[in-house]
Design a protein around this motif. Sequence first.
Motif, mmCIF file in Angstrom:
data_model
loop_
_atom_site.group_PDB
_atom_site.id
_atom_site.type_symbol
_atom_site.label_atom_id
_atom_site.label_comp_id
_atom_site.label_asym_id
_atom_site.label_seq_id
_atom_site.Cartn_x
_atom_site.Cartn_y
_atom_site.Cartn_z
ATOM 1 N N LYS A 151 -14.615 -42.111 -3.460
ATOM 2 C CA LYS A 151 -14.262 -43.002 -3.016
ATOM 3 C C LYS A 151 -13.935 -44.512 -3.445
ATOM 4 C CE LYS A 151 -14.977 -43.350 1.285
ATOM 5 N NZ LYS A 151 -13.879 -42.204 1.606
ATOM 6 N N GLY A 152 -14.547 -44.365 -5.259
ATOM 7 C CA GLY A 152 -14.542 -45.730 -6.331
ATOM 8 C C GLY A 152 -13.470 -45.606 -7.738
ATOM 9 N N LEU A 186 -0.619 -45.411 1.642
ATOM 10 C CA LEU A 186 -1.095 -47.102 2.538
ATOM 11 C C LEU A 186 -1.145 -47.431 3.661
ATOM 12 C CD1 LEU A 186 1.448 -48.712 0.366
ATOM 13 C CD2 LEU A 186 -1.528 -49.169 0.327
ATOM 14 N N ASP A 189 -4.373 -46.298 4.747
ATOM 15 C CA ASP A 189 -5.884 -46.544 4.126
ATOM 16 C C ASP A 189 -5.555 -47.960 3.351
ATOM 17 O OD1 ASP A 189 -7.832 -48.511 2.371
ATOM 18 O OD2 ASP A 189 -8.174 -46.386 1.733
ATOM 19 N N SER A 190 -5.550 -49.452 4.050
ATOM 20 C CA SER A 190 -4.688 -49.914 3.031
ATOM 21 C C SER A 190 -5.203 -50.604 1.708
ATOM 22 C CB SER A 190 -4.602 -51.714 3.537
ATOM 23 O OG SER A 190 -5.339 -51.698 4.350
ATOM 24 N N ASN A 191 -5.636 -50.345 0.928
ATOM 25 C CA ASN A 191 -6.766 -50.605 -0.225
ATOM 26 C C ASN A 191 -6.215 -49.873 -1.330
ATOM 27 O OD1 ASN A 191 -7.951 -53.099 -0.078
ATOM 28 N ND2 ASN A 191 -9.970 -52.061 1.574
ATOM 29 N N ALA A 192 -5.521 -48.085 -0.657
ATOM 30 C CA ALA A 192 -5.142 -46.976 -1.770
ATOM 31 C C ALA A 192 -3.888 -47.234 -2.802
ATOM 32 C CB ALA A 192 -4.341 -45.861 -1.015
ATOM 33 N N GLY A 193 -3.733 -48.533 -2.723
ATOM 34 C CA GLY A 193 -2.853 -49.712 -4.298
ATOM 35 C C GLY A 193 -3.738 -49.892 -4.833
ATOM 36 N N ILE A 194 -4.860 -51.044 -4.603
ATOM 37 C CA ILE A 194 -5.628 -50.998 -5.271
ATOM 38 C C ILE A 194 -6.888 -50.378 -6.117
ATOM 39 C CG2 ILE A 194 -7.434 -51.713 -3.855
ATOM 40 C CD1 ILE A 194 -5.539 -54.413 -6.525
ATOM 41 N N VAL A 195 -7.279 -49.448 -5.421
ATOM 42 C CA VAL A 195 -7.933 -48.177 -5.610
ATOM 43 C C VAL A 195 -7.264 -47.707 -7.018
ATOM 44 C CG1 VAL A 195 -9.069 -46.040 -5.296
ATOM 45 C CG2 VAL A 195 -9.373 -47.966 -3.439
ATOM 46 N N GLU A 198 -7.170 -50.048 -9.944
ATOM 47 C CA GLU A 198 -8.285 -49.882 -10.872
ATOM 48 C C GLU A 198 -8.779 -48.640 -11.201
ATOM 49 O OE1 GLU A 198 -11.722 -51.611 -8.027
ATOM 50 O OE2 GLU A 198 -10.198 -52.976 -7.587
#
Length: 281
Positions: A151-152, A186, A189-195, A198
């Motif tokens: 996940k992270g 995306l 999961d709309s956090n796919a880009g930021i994950v 990072e």
Amino acid sequence: VKTKLSSRKAEVVIGDELPTVLIGERLNPTGKKKLSAALLSGNYELVRNMALDQVRAGADILDVNAGVAGADEVALLKEMVRVVVETVDVPLCIDSKDPKALEASLEIYPGKALINSVTGEEASLRELLPLIKEHSAVVIGLTVDDEGIPKGPEQRLRIASKIVEKAESLGIPREDVVIDCLVMTLGADSNAGIVALEAVRKIRSELGVNMTCGASNISFGVPDRVLLNNTFLSMVIEAGINCPIVDVSTVRPTVLATDFILGHDRYAKRYSKGYRQRMGR
Ligand code: THG
């Protein structure tokens, strides 16, 4: 860290201060009816044309994938590699989940290939790394392991470190491992880009390795894919990706602009040349 790949005639170098190296994604039958049918019937004309088109569009390396349902992937991948090597001069990125298919293709490849890919799974490391060592190839390390896709960013870094350490323990230099922190869509999961961003920053700063990703993954199932792919690519290049797998013809101007902005294109040589080519002069 500088990663060198070669074909019979050309060498490509991936590295920090260098222009972004583009790996053309299109020789991949996943979800493509025409290419799948051509491969199943042993017709390689389309493969040759797609290889030539991508190189003309500015691809530095070509990804070659033979994942067609109902085909013998070992034989098919080897034949695709043989045909592409005959057709264009750029180094290849040989893309398969099957170690046997990768091995058969490595045996006929005349140069230092990029192998796509090993994962942090025990079986994958055990089967593939000795092969990479034996052929002095470069390997893409995907940040997944026996527990699946992490996940992270922290877990992605942990898996990347494990792959690099295992490789080094077998005598594969760290520059011959290129990390891919696995871009998800995306659409799910709309956090796919930021994950992804990072993870790239973290792995680049902690391990200093060169990095790739399947940039078009970001937009699977989303409208206006070309816009998303271009925007995302510009951001991940800034974060540290230096050899993305892309649809070269639709992203190259953005990549040249991004390299220019980031100081990887002295005197705007490549940027200006790309512009002149698009304007037909
Ligand atoms: N990491 C690594 N290797 C990879 C991926 C990755 N290999 C496969 C894939 N992901 C990267 N390649 C593609 C190829 C095509 C597309 C996306 C990623 C794609 N194709 C369009 C489609 O299916 O709709 C078709 C476009 C066309 O017609 O050409 O989106 O993440 N190491």
